[in-house]
Design an enzyme around this catalytic site. Structure first.
Site: not given
Length: 403
Positions: A69, A241, A257, A355
């Protein structure tokens, strides 16, 4: 032979026979990957982008981010540049250790006090058995116990030193559980395993002059969005998020992780009894203040970090001597930088404009066109603010008609 017993080449040949087209891969690379995972048949590559100007506790870092992204890397850079103009962030990592759980089933004659008196001895035995961890400053630090009916809940705090430590902690817990299940009053061991409950907490704070983010009105809008995120779960989960966009990319780039961090962040966001934003922003005089706390059970040594040359390269970019606490500070700061960039976009032009401008690269990449044609199409998409595959095809036709 079972599928996992086949060589990577044999697995690929089996898929090819079934009519599945596979991309070519270097044999040496294929065998290296086969040492890292199970049933390996290929690879998935991610671009590594950089944030070259992250200022944390007075030190500048070049931070690698592994993500497909482009907007995530761009947002992190935007936020980092604003932080830098304001003297950077202050960060602190509380790295006491990881919590492990041992659950035992007791008999009717179990004496809790008798087991508690053995804790110092058990800690000493475990640290003797795992002396290599103690050598690097880690080891078992504490054992706590509570009982509910016939179940005994033991929480074991283990300092993994500079490693993430999941495998080591699990080995220590199994060692202790074997010792304990032989004791009087213990009927059975149910399990002994690491808990991903939030630990290794890192907090970053920043103070931004409002004129560096577009003025007091923008700052107040960001503070209002943050306030909404503390009570509205729809805003909260989207806010988090955005934080994890940057955190994930940095975790993957450093061989850590991301799933464990995700799980712990979900719990931390719900600590008040209601899911809420992990970050907080508020206006104080002529400043917009922000803070973020994340559970970052990460490491800088061991596991895939040591085994993967691509990850080791990223550590050379970060600084070969970076400690786990420093890395946690850096990753949490990246999360806050992404969060600021997202809130700024929402508070001003809207997040979709920037974006989609960056995503237009992906649209152009899918075209069957020359490099020069793709560059012209990209320019037309940006100029016309049309960001769809149909628009890309339309502009490609226009370019070719002019040739």
């Amino acid at each position: 032979m079972k599928f996992y017993q086949l060589t990577p080449e044999e697995r690929r040949a089996l898929l090819t026979k079934q009519g599945i087209k596979l991309d070519a891969i270097d044999p040496a690379t294929l065998h290296q990957l086969d040492q890292l995972s199970e049933n390996v048949v290929g690879q998935l590559r991610l671009p590594v982008g950089l944030v070259p100007n992250l200022l944390v506790n007075g030190q500048r870092y070049w931070v690698p981010m592994a993500t497909e992204e482009p907007s995530v890397v761009a947002a992190a850079n935007h936020g980092a540049n604003i932080f830098s103009k304001n003297g950077g962030v202050t960060a602190q990592s509380d790295r006491q250790g990881l919590d492990g759980q041992i659950i035992l089933q007791s008999t009717s004659d179990f004496e809790p006090t008798a087991l508690r008196t053995l804790f110092p001895q058990l800690i000493e035995q475990a640290n003797h058995e795992f002396a290599s961890l103690v050598k690097y400053g880690g080891g078992v630090k504490r054992i706590e116990m509570r009982q509910k009916a016939e179940l005994i809940y033991l929480k074991v705090l283990v300092d993994p030193a500079e490693a993430m430590g999941a495998n080591k902690v699990n080995s220590i817990l199994e060692f202790l559980a074997i010792k304990m299940e032989k004791l009087p009053g213990i009927k059975a061991k149910l399990f002994a395993i690491l808990s991903n409950y939030p630990s290794q907490l890192t907090t970053v704070r920043v103070k931004l002059m409002v004129n560096t983010i577009g003025g007091l009105a923008v700052a107040n809008r960001i503070a209002l969005l943050s306030k909404i995120g503390q009570t509205d779960v729809y805003r909260a989960v989207t806010n988090n998020k955005g934080i994890m966009n940057g955190v994930h990319a940095a975790l993957i780039a450093t061989g850590n992780d991301s799933r464990a961090v995700d799980a712990a962040c979900g719990v931390l966001a719900s600590q008040s009894g209601q899911y809420a934003s992990l970050s907080k922003w508020y206006v104080q005089g002529d400043n917009l203040c922000g803070e973020l706390t994340l559970p970052l059970a990460i490491g800088t040594v061991g596991g895939s970090i040591t085994a993967r040359s691509d990850v080791r390269q990223n550590y050379r970019i970060l600084g070969k001597k970076i400690t786990t606490a420093e890395l946690a500070n850096v990753i949490a700061t990246i999360g806050l930088a992404n969060n600021l960039a997202a809130l700024l976009a929402i508070s001003t032009d809207g997040i979709q404009k920037g974006h989609m401008k960056l995503q237009s690269r992906n649209l152009v990449a899918n075209l069957s066109a020359t490099t020069q044609e793709k560059e012209q199409v990209l320019q037309l998409l940006t100029q016309n603010r049309e960001y769809s595959q149909a628009a890309a095809v339309k502009f490609l036709q226009q370019v070719r008609e002019k040739e």
